[in-house]
Scaffold this motif. Structure first.
Motif, PDB file in Angstrom:
ATOM      1  N   SER A 100       0.851  -1.186   0.000  1.00 44.65           N
ATOM      2  CA  SER A 100       0.000   0.000   0.000  1.00 44.65           C
ATOM      3  C   SER A 100       0.894   1.246   0.000  1.00 44.65           C
ATOM      4  CB  SER A 100      -0.906  -0.004   1.241  1.00 44.65           C
ATOM      5  OG  SER A 100      -0.147   0.278   2.400  1.00 44.65           O
ATOM      6  N   PRO A 101       0.337   2.412  -0.327  1.00 42.76           N
ATOM      7  CA  PRO A 101       1.134   3.641  -0.291  1.00 42.76           C
ATOM      8  C   PRO A 101       1.747   3.908   1.090  1.00 42.76           C
ATOM      9  CG  PRO A 101      -0.909   4.041  -1.461  1.00 42.76           C
ATOM     10  CD  PRO A 101      -0.992   2.658  -0.875  1.00 42.76           C
ATOM     11  N   GLU A 102       1.102   3.395   2.131  1.00 45.96           N
ATOM     12  CA  GLU A 102       1.622   3.565   3.490  1.00 45.96           C
ATOM     13  C   GLU A 102       2.661   2.500   3.843  1.00 45.96           C
ATOM     14  OE1 GLU A 102      -2.187   5.261   2.777  1.00 45.96           O
ATOM     15  OE2 GLU A 102      -1.784   3.123   2.894  1.00 45.96           O
ATOM     16  N   GLY A 103       2.895   1.565   2.934  1.00 44.87           N
ATOM     17  CA  GLY A 103       3.886   0.519   3.171  1.00 44.87           C
ATOM     18  C   GLY A 103       3.315  -0.773   3.721  1.00 44.87           C
ATOM     19  N   GLY A 104       1.988  -0.891   3.799  1.00 44.23           N
ATOM     20  CA  GLY A 104       1.367  -2.111   4.310  1.00 44.23           C
ATOM     21  C   GLY A 104       1.602  -3.291   3.388  1.00 44.23           C
ATOM     22  N   THR A 105       1.944  -4.425   3.969  1.00 46.67           N
ATOM     23  CA  THR A 105       2.251  -5.637   3.199  1.00 46.67           C
ATOM     24  C   THR A 105       1.052  -6.588   3.194  1.00 46.67           C
ATOM     25  OG1 THR A 105       3.054  -6.893   5.099  1.00 46.67           O
ATOM     26  CG2 THR A 105       4.672  -5.475   3.955  1.00 46.67           C
ATOM     27  N   PRO A 106       1.039  -7.543   2.276  1.00 47.07           N
ATOM     28  CA  PRO A 106      -0.038  -8.542   2.283  1.00 47.07           C
ATOM     29  C   PRO A 106      -0.108  -9.304   3.613  1.00 47.07           C
ATOM     30  CG  PRO A 106       1.182  -8.655   0.218  1.00 47.07           C
ATOM     31  CD  PRO A 106       1.924  -7.705   1.113  1.00 47.07           C
ATOM     32  N   ALA A 107       1.043  -9.672   4.162  1.00 47.08           N
ATOM     33  CA  ALA A 107       1.051 -10.407   5.435  1.00 47.08           C
ATOM     34  C   ALA A 107       0.426  -9.570   6.550  1.00 47.08           C
ATOM     35  CB  ALA A 107       2.474 -10.816   5.794  1.00 47.08           C
ATOM     36  N   GLU A 108       0.679  -8.270   6.554  1.00 45.20           N
ATOM     37  CA  GLU A 108       0.088  -7.395   7.577  1.00 45.20           C
ATOM     38  C   GLU A 108      -1.425  -7.282   7.384  1.00 45.20           C
ATOM     39  OE1 GLU A 108       3.862  -4.383   8.368  1.00 45.20           O
ATOM     40  OE2 GLU A 108       2.380  -3.862   6.834  1.00 45.20           O
ATOM     41  N   ARG A 109      -1.865  -7.186   6.129  1.00 42.51           N
ATOM     42  CA  ARG A 109      -3.312  -7.104   5.869  1.00 42.51           C
ATOM     43  C   ARG A 109      -4.027  -8.356   6.355  1.00 42.51           C
ATOM     44  NH1 ARG A 109      -1.343  -4.554   1.244  1.00 42.51           N
ATOM     45  NH2 ARG A 109      -1.350  -6.424  -0.038  1.00 42.51           N
ATOM     46  N   VAL A 110      -3.414  -9.510   6.092  1.00 41.29           N
ATOM     47  CA  VAL A 110      -4.003 -10.788   6.507  1.00 41.29           C
ATOM     48  C   VAL A 110      -4.077 -10.866   8.033  1.00 41.29           C
ATOM     49  CG1 VAL A 110      -3.490 -13.259   6.567  1.00 41.29           C
ATOM     50  CG2 VAL A 110      -3.408 -12.038   4.408  1.00 41.29           C
ATOM     51  N   SER A 111      -3.018 -10.468   8.689  1.00 45.63           N
ATOM     52  CA  SER A 111      -2.989 -10.467  10.154  1.00 45.63           C
ATOM     53  C   SER A 111      -4.019  -9.490  10.716  1.00 45.63           C
ATOM     54  CB  SER A 111      -1.580 -10.108  10.640  1.00 45.63           C
ATOM     55  OG  SER A 111      -1.549 -10.025  12.038  1.00 45.63           O
ATOM     56  N   ASN A 112      -4.099  -8.300  10.134  1.00 48.47           N
ATOM     57  CA  ASN A 112      -5.070  -7.295  10.591  1.00 48.47           C
ATOM     58  C   ASN A 112      -6.511  -7.751  10.382  1.00 48.47           C
ATOM     59  OD1 ASN A 112      -2.985  -5.605  11.351  1.00 48.47           O
ATOM     60  ND2 ASN A 112      -3.048  -4.389   9.477  1.00 48.47           N
ATOM     61  N   ALA A 113      -6.731  -8.639   9.430  1.00 45.36           N
ATOM     62  CA  ALA A 113      -8.080  -9.170   9.184  1.00 45.36           C
ATOM     63  C   ALA A 113      -8.425 -10.297  10.153  1.00 45.36           C
ATOM     64  CB  ALA A 113      -8.193  -9.657   7.744  1.00 45.36           C
ATOM     65  N   GLY A 114      -7.469 -10.669  11.020  1.00 41.98           N
ATOM     66  CA  GLY A 114      -7.728 -11.695  12.025  1.00 41.98           C
ATOM     67  C   GLY A 114      -7.348 -13.099  11.618  1.00 41.98           C
ATOM     68  N   TYR A 115      -6.639 -13.247  10.505  1.00 45.90           N
ATOM     69  CA  TYR A 115      -6.240 -14.590  10.063  1.00 45.90           C
ATOM     70  C   TYR A 115      -5.135 -15.115  10.969  1.00 45.90           C
ATOM     71  CZ  TYR A 115      -5.025 -18.409   6.875  1.00 45.90           C
ATOM     72  OH  TYR A 115      -4.795 -19.647   6.318  1.00 45.90           O
ATOM     73  N   LYS A 116      -5.347 -16.294  11.520  1.00 46.74           N
ATOM     74  CA  LYS A 116      -4.387 -16.880  12.470  1.00 46.74           C
ATOM     75  C   LYS A 116      -3.358 -17.774  11.784  1.00 46.74           C
ATOM     76  CE  LYS A 116      -6.567 -15.021  15.903  1.00 46.74           C
ATOM     77  NZ  LYS A 116      -6.204 -13.635  16.143  1.00 46.74           N
ATOM     78  N   GLY A 117      -3.603 -18.138  10.540  1.00 48.27           N
ATOM     79  CA  GLY A 117      -2.678 -19.009   9.818  1.00 48.27           C
ATOM     80  C   GLY A 117      -1.513 -18.223   9.239  1.00 48.27           C
ATOM     81  N   SER A 118      -0.804 -18.865   8.312  1.00 53.01           N
ATOM     82  CA  SER A 118       0.349 -18.254   7.668  1.00 53.01           C
ATOM     83  C   SER A 118      -0.036 -17.728   6.292  1.00 53.01           C
ATOM     84  CB  SER A 118       1.470 -19.280   7.484  1.00 53.01           C
ATOM     85  OG  SER A 118       1.862 -19.796   8.728  1.00 53.01           O
ATOM     86  N   PHE A 119       0.389 -16.511   6.013  1.00 55.09           N
ATOM     87  CA  PHE A 119       0.196 -15.933   4.684  1.00 55.09           C
ATOM     88  C   PHE A 119       1.115 -16.651   3.714  1.00 55.09           C
ATOM     89  CE2 PHE A 119       2.120 -12.999   1.614  1.00 55.09           C
ATOM     90  CZ  PHE A 119       1.023 -12.728   0.824  1.00 55.09           C
ATOM     91  N   SER A 120       0.598 -17.000   2.518  1.00 58.42           N
ATOM     92  CA  SER A 120       1.403 -17.686   1.503  1.00 58.42           C
ATOM     93  C   SER A 120       1.745 -16.793   0.322  1.00 58.42           C
ATOM     94  CB  SER A 120       0.675 -18.919   0.962  1.00 58.42           C
ATOM     95  OG  SER A 120       0.396 -19.835   1.983  1.00 58.42           O
ATOM     96  N   ALA A 121       0.725 -16.195  -0.294  1.00 59.51           N
ATOM     97  CA  ALA A 121       0.946 -15.412  -1.513  1.00 59.51           C
ATOM     98  C   ALA A 121      -0.283 -14.549  -1.784  1.00 59.51           C
ATOM     99  CB  ALA A 121       1.205 -16.340  -2.698  1.00 59.51           C
ATOM    100  N   GLU A 122      -0.101 -13.632  -2.733  1.00 62.04           N
ATOM    101  CA  GLU A 122      -1.190 -12.754  -3.150  1.00 62.04           C
ATOM    102  C   GLU A 122      -1.066 -12.523  -4.651  1.00 62.04           C
ATOM    103  OE1 GLU A 122      -2.748  -8.837  -1.113  1.00 62.04           O
ATOM    104  OE2 GLU A 122      -1.031  -8.324  -2.399  1.00 62.04           O
ATOM    105  N   ASN A 123      -2.166 -12.668  -5.371  1.00 61.07           N
ATOM    106  CA  ASN A 123      -2.222 -12.345  -6.798  1.00 61.07           C
ATOM    107  C   ASN A 123      -3.124 -11.134  -6.981  1.00 61.07           C
ATOM    108  OD1 ASN A 123      -0.667 -14.578  -7.372  1.00 61.07           O
ATOM    109  ND2 ASN A 123      -2.252 -15.672  -8.499  1.00 61.07           N
TER     110      ASN A 123
END
Length: 172
Positions: A100-123
């Motif tokens: 994101s323009p603020e520097g947010g990563t896919p892994a951070e978005r997933v964590s912020n959404a409450g996902y407890k598993g491991s982030f793998s990838a994003e398309n």
């Protein structure tokens, strides 16, 4: 001899044409606006997952590399929320990137959404109107294809907003 109409009759008939023309022009403009505002139905997310799962069930080539069949993905609501928020953010802030323009990563978005598993990838995809189109584009990109075929990914979430598409993969 030609029949001549009084001037007021001719003027009255001509008055209708600008009104008809303006009405037709307004209808055309409204139809054009409607096309630009088309939203993607919610079931498109399920179609993306279904199309990805067809690839996963059958195996496929990602470039020159054959990817054997792998287990299908299940839909995860937290991954879906992260993907949808990212699609909306990209549209609202006019960018197209994993960061994101603020520097947010896919892994951070997933964590912020409450996902407890491991982030793998994003398309990411942009400009496609249908699920089959965006999945086909991802299949034709080696890195995106391999992300869809990664056996470590067990779950996914799809987000769409306007013509932006995001699929986020994870593992519980």
């Amino acid at each position: 001899m030609a029949l001549q109409l009084p001037p007021f009759v001719v003027y009255h008939k001509m008055k209708k044409y600008p009104i008809i023309f303006a009405t037709a022009l307004l209808c055309i403009l409204l139809m054009q606006c409607k096309k630009e505002e088309l939203t993607i139905p919610e079931d498109e997310a399920s179609l993306v997952i279904n199309n990805i799962n067809l690839l996963r069930q059958n195996g496929c080539y990602c470039g020159n590399d054959y990817m054997p069949p792998v287990p299908v993905l299940s839909l995860n609501s937290q991954l879906q929320n992260a993907a949808t928020r990212h699609a909306m953010d990209m549209v609202q802030k006019n960018y197209f990137d994993h960061l994101s323009p603020e520097g947010g990563t896919p892994a951070e978005r997933v964590s912020n959404a409450g996902y407890k598993g491991s982030f793998s990838a994003e398309n990411l995809g942009r400009g496609y109107l249908r699920a089959d189109q965006v999945v086909s584009a991802w299949k034709n990109s080696v890195s995106h294809c391999k992300a869809m075929m990664d056996a470590k990914s067990k779950e996914a979430g799809v987000g769409t907003f306007q013509n932006y598409w995001v699929v986020t993969f994870g593992s519980p």
